[in-house]
Scaffold this motif. Sequence first.
Motif, PDB file in Angstrom:
ATOM      1  N   ASP A  72     -10.888   1.937   2.502  1.00 40.53           N
ATOM      2  CA  ASP A  72     -10.831   3.161   3.310  1.00 40.53           C
ATOM      3  C   ASP A  72      -9.508   3.260   4.050  1.00 40.53           C
ATOM      4  N   ALA A  73      -9.051   2.152   4.619  1.00 37.18           N
ATOM      5  CA  ALA A  73      -7.776   2.130   5.331  1.00 37.18           C
ATOM      6  C   ALA A  73      -6.622   2.437   4.383  1.00 37.18           C
ATOM      7  N   TRP A  74      -6.669   1.850   3.192  1.00 34.60           N
ATOM      8  CA  TRP A  74      -5.619   2.098   2.203  1.00 34.60           C
ATOM      9  C   TRP A  74      -5.589   3.567   1.797  1.00 34.60           C
ATOM     10  N   MET A  75      -6.759   4.144   1.566  1.00 31.27           N
ATOM     11  CA  MET A  75      -6.833   5.567   1.185  1.00 31.27           C
ATOM     12  C   MET A  75      -6.290   6.447   2.295  1.00 31.27           C
ATOM     13  N   ALA A  76      -6.586   6.121   3.556  1.00 28.33           N
ATOM     14  CA  ALA A  76      -6.086   6.907   4.682  1.00 28.33           C
ATOM     15  C   ALA A  76      -4.553   6.864   4.730  1.00 28.33           C
ATOM     16  N   GLU A  77      -3.974   5.705   4.399  1.00 30.31           N
ATOM     17  CA  GLU A  77      -2.516   5.569   4.379  1.00 30.31           C
ATOM     18  C   GLU A  77      -1.890   6.409   3.262  1.00 30.31           C
ATOM     19  N   GLN A  78      -2.631   6.623   2.183  1.00 33.08           N
ATOM     20  CA  GLN A  78      -2.085   7.377   1.047  1.00 33.08           C
ATOM     21  C   GLN A  78      -1.981   8.868   1.350  1.00 33.08           C
ATOM     22  N   GLY A  79      -2.727   9.308   2.372  1.00 36.01           N
ATOM     23  CA  GLY A  79      -2.666  10.704   2.785  1.00 36.01           C
ATOM     24  C   GLY A  79      -3.623  11.539   2.089  1.00 36.01           C
TER      25      GLY A  79
END
Length: 150
Positions: A143-150
Amino acid sequence: MEMSALHPNVTVSGAREAIAYYEAALGAEVIDTITAGDTIIHSDLRLVSPAGTSTFTVAEAFPPDSVAPEVGSPTHASFTIPVEDADASYARAISAGGSSIAEPADWFEGFRQAAVRDPFGHRWFFVTVADSVTVADVQRASDAWMAEQG
């Protein structure tokens, strides 16, 4: 013949060279090979990791029913190997002739991963995961990684 519960068939252009790479890069052990003339049409390899023993087949491509991935192009499947040391496994695969997709990195505490494309177009992940890591931990990191991807 020896087969694990899932026995993938890896299709390549250059089966002899691929088998030599998998021996050097992954520590795979050749169980058997079957040829038609000089062409390897089937081979069984054994791979031992902290997760247990797996087997896989390496064979030459026989279009139109089996084709090898184009080196450098996207591939439809990946292989993940649980290892004791993702950094050492990555270095071994690179030293044997693989190319880096992702250098070893901590995704979060207790989860380290690296990725290599072998010279035959297949993608391999090396993961070191602590026993304490849960599915919820992986979901939070994703989830954190996806949030960073925008």
